[in-house]
Design an enzyme around this catalytic site. Structure first.
Site, mmCIF file in Angstrom:
data_model
loop_
_atom_site.group_PDB
_atom_site.id
_atom_site.type_symbol
_atom_site.label_atom_id
_atom_site.label_comp_id
_atom_site.label_asym_id
_atom_site.label_seq_id
_atom_site.Cartn_x
_atom_site.Cartn_y
_atom_site.Cartn_z
ATOM 1 N N GLU A 1 -18.888 11.088 6.518
ATOM 2 C CA GLU A 1 -17.863 12.103 6.438
ATOM 3 C C GLU A 1 -18.160 13.243 7.540
ATOM 4 O O GLU A 1 -19.232 13.681 7.841
ATOM 5 C CB GLU A 1 -17.660 12.625 5.084
ATOM 6 N N GLU B 1 -1.541 -9.787 -4.579
ATOM 7 C CA GLU B 1 -0.429 -10.441 -5.168
ATOM 8 C C GLU B 1 0.070 -9.312 -6.133
ATOM 9 O O GLU B 1 1.310 -9.371 -6.257
ATOM 10 C CB GLU B 1 -1.181 -11.637 -5.974
ATOM 11 N N SER C 1 -2.703 3.961 12.642
ATOM 12 C CA SER C 1 -4.022 4.178 12.726
ATOM 13 C C SER C 1 -4.200 5.696 12.045
ATOM 14 O O SER C 1 -3.449 6.026 11.253
ATOM 15 C CB SER C 1 -4.340 4.482 14.450
ATOM 16 N N THR D 1 -16.864 17.916 -1.742
ATOM 17 C CA THR D 1 -17.918 17.768 -0.836
ATOM 18 C C THR D 1 -18.603 18.834 -0.059
ATOM 19 O O THR D 1 -19.775 18.846 0.028
ATOM 20 C CB THR D 1 -17.555 16.328 0.292
ATOM 21 N N LYS E 1 -9.308 9.595 12.062
ATOM 22 C CA LYS E 1 -10.583 9.459 11.824
ATOM 23 C C LYS E 1 -11.154 8.497 12.886
ATOM 24 O O LYS E 1 -12.405 8.171 13.166
ATOM 25 C CB LYS E 1 -11.168 8.725 10.461
ATOM 26 N N GLY F 1 0.572 -1.276 0.039
ATOM 27 C CA GLY F 1 -0.058 -0.265 0.072
ATOM 28 C C GLY F 1 0.720 1.195 0.155
ATOM 29 O O GLY F 1 2.252 1.138 -0.115
ATOM 30 N N GLY G 1 -1.166 12.187 -1.616
ATOM 31 C CA GLY G 1 -0.546 11.339 -2.609
ATOM 32 C C GLY G 1 -1.000 9.668 -2.387
ATOM 33 O O GLY G 1 -0.488 9.052 -3.248
#
Length: 641
Positions: A552, A317, A409, A475, A412, A292, A453
């Site tokens: 949100e 994978e 963590s 939003t 949020k 990630g 990013g």
């Protein structure tokens, strides 16, 4: 000599080239004589006998060169049609030489005039090439010229090279590309070198700027390349999607620094978060979620700490394949052993085997589902991975005697308004519970703000929308977030993990939160566009407000309790948060496993509400709220902002 060269005007340079062309006639004529009837006559005497013909041909070459503009062609543009014109001048000189020889009764054969014309073409080309090499060497030693390498020899890179070619103060010396098939090729007169030899190219050509012309490459890859190239002492810039570039000026104007940190309304903290990584040197380290955004950057920075072994634990994978390939290339210079492991942190058997087999001493747990809307719609998967997966991994680390365990963590998790944040808060509670009774393992948690990013962050979304020409979707214009770069976030994990004592929650002092609307506007301007709004109806890109998404919040927080403490590092804050008792945590995990195994969302929601007492759902349908309220047996405040 360099100062004298740069002081030359264009007419002066043209006159020098005309003199060179005249001298080439003499050389070509002499070469033809030397090749014609070699050894039968005295070369100098023969040249002297035809001196009138040579002088006339020299004057003709000067006239033709001036008329056709050959003397005004820049050395780096000497190709294509210019070569054809040179060949035409050579043919005319050869024909004129033959005609004059016949009129004067000279004994020079027809073959001589052909050889003379061919020699002139070859010498003309070689002279321009040598002059270009000379000028290039002069430019290489001059600060007045920007020496560029383009990373990416594809369509965008070639278009950029063509535009830079028109700039007198810029020279493109090389393409860099990771495609092995292109290595050694020449594209539009510019050699292509492997990206692995970037350091040698930068040093050999004295490159002072590298432009990343790879709009299709991921933000992670570009970030990795930027960091690697900047260590070579060059300026790094990037281009947005080529599809939105119209003309040379547009192409060049959209060059921008290849660093998301340029969008922060504060100075980046990379230098302030410096550290020698001594806590990890020689250790066996496992990073979960290694493929990630955060996990990959953690791996890069961990390699620099020189652990003995780095285990990449990843569920995807493809992500694991890419991460291993990159880490192996980085580890070659450090001798770090890289071990890829494909699997889920929810697989207790696999986790225990990996910890034991590789004698893991440090675990950095970055594996998580973090996209708020997706977790909101896929509660079971989110809780199973984020909460139960953390419980499996943390307990296995405790049983294996791992020295340090760091949970990655999110802000949020503070008074969470969505299920992703609630699942991360449950992960924090699990780690805090184990920290209270661990004797060998030091458990700690690091909370991030939004990471610029990273996958799922607003930066890639805004970049894609800007590349398409807009609109940019927002939003709510009032939304604020704490932002940090991937490099800052990863450095925070490594530093906090090195001086944790057990049970702490660490956060980074990131200054004031940033309005996401202001970030969108800065990105539009940085890409070379203007914002279209009421004050500027003729602008390029419009910002459209779509409304808050399910779960949100308008504003995020970094801590629930006051009384934060300073740490060994001035930019890192230690927070002591409330946690559940051992009995409460055991009951929560038991009920959560049963609810997940049963697949009943109402049961899962009830456990979430019971475990995370600060959970305040945002923008959810009233029916869903009523289910949570009824199942939890207490009142949940619905904050409708």
């Amino acid at each position: 000599m360099i100062k004298a060269f740069f002081s030359l005007t264009r007419p002066q340079k043209a006159r020098i080239l005309l003199l060179v062309d005249a001298a080439l006639v003499l050389l070509a004529f002499g070469a033809a004589l030397a090749l014609q009837d070699a050894g039968e006559r005295a070369f100098l005497a023969d040249l002297h006998a035809h001196r009138a013909l040579v002088v006339l041909l020299m004057l003709t070459a000067v006239l033709f060169g001036k008329h056709l503009g050959l003397c005004r062609v820049r050395l780096k543009d000497y190709h294509g049609d210019v070569l054809v014109q040179t060949a035409a001048v050579a043919a005319l000189l050869g024909a004129l030489s033959g005609l004059l020889a016949r009129l004067t009764g000279s004994d020079l054969p027809v073959s001589f005039h052909i050889v003379f014309a061919l020699s002139y073409v070859v010498l003309h080309f070689l002279s321009r090439h040598l002059l270009f090499r000379l000028v290039t060497e002069i430019y290489r030693r001059s600060p007045a010229v920007t020496r560029v390498a383009i990373y990416g020899a594809g369509r965008t890179g070639m278009a950029l090279a063509a535009e830079l070619h028109k700039r007198p103060d810029v020279i493109t010396y090389a393409f860099l590309d990771d495609n092995a098939a292109l290595d050694g090729m020449t594209v539009n007169g510019v050699p292509v070198h492997s990206g692995a030899r970037a350091a040698k190219v930068v040093e050999g050509f004295k490159i002072n700027r590298v432009i990343l012309a790879m709009p299709s490459v991921s933000a992670d890859k570009q970030s990795f390349l930027r960091k690697r190239l900047e260590t070579m002492g060059v300026e790094v810039q990037t281009l947005p999607s080529f599809a939105q570039l119209h003309g040379g000026d547009a192409l060049l104007n959209r060059l921008m620094p290849a660093t998301p940190a340029a969008l922060l309304a504060r100075d980046p903290l990379d230098a302030a978060l410096g550290g020698d990584g001594g806590a990890y040197c020689g250790a066996n380290v496992m990073i979960t979620g290694a493929g990630g955004s955060i996990g990959l950057e953690l791996c890069r920075q961990m390699i620099a700490c020189r652990p003995a072994r780095l285990v990449l634990f990843e569920l995807s994978e493809l992500a694991l394949y890419n991460a291993e390939a990159e880490m192996r290339s980085l580890a070659e210079a450090t001798g770090v052993e890289v071990v890829p492991v494909l699997g889920s942190v929810c697989d207790g058997t696999l986790v225990a085997q990996v910890l034991a087999r590789h004698d893991i001493g440090v675990v950095l747990h970055a594996a998580a589902y973090k996209h708020v809307p997706l977790v909101e719609q896929n509660l079971r998967a989110g809780l199973a991975n984020n909460a139960l997966g953390t419980a499996v991994l943390a307990r296995a680390a405790l049983e294996a005697g791992v020295a340090r365990f760091v949970l990655v963590s999110s802000d949020k998790a503070v008074r969470p308004g969505n299920l992703m944040g609630a699942s991360k808060r449950m992960a924090e509670l699990i780690v805090q519970d184990l920290a209270t009774r661990a004797t060998q393992t030091i458990f700690s948690t690091v909370r991030f703000g939004n990471v610029l990013g990273s996958s799922g962050s607003v930066i890639p979304l805004f970049q894609e929308q800007i590349a398409r020409g807009g609109p940019v979707t927002l939003t709510d214009d009032r939304v604020t977030r704490y932002f940090m770069t991937i490099q800052e976030a990863s450095r925070l994990v490594l530093l906090a993990g090195s001086f944790a004592e057990g049970g702490e929650v660490f956060v980074l002092d990131m200054g004031q939160p940033v309005r996401v609307g202001d970030l969108a506007r800065r990105m539009i301007v940085a890409a070379g566009y203007s914002v279209r709004d009421a004050d500027n109806p003729a602008g390029d890109i419009e910002i459209v407000v779509t409304g808050l998404r399910p779960g949100e919040k308008l504003h995020e927080e970094l801590m629930m309790r006051r009384g934060a403490q300073i740490t060994a590092h001035p930019k890192i804050i230690r927070v002591r948060e409330d946690h559940l008792s051992e009995i409460e945590m055991a009951a929560i995990l038991r009920d959560l496993r049963a609810a997940v195994d049963g697949g009943h969302e109402a049961d899962m929601l009830e456990v979430v509400v019971r475990a995370v007492r600060e959970y305040a759902p945002q923008n959810l349908p009233d029916a869903a709220l009523q289910v949570q309220i009824a199942r939890a047996g207490r009142r949940v405040i619905h904050v409708a902002e």
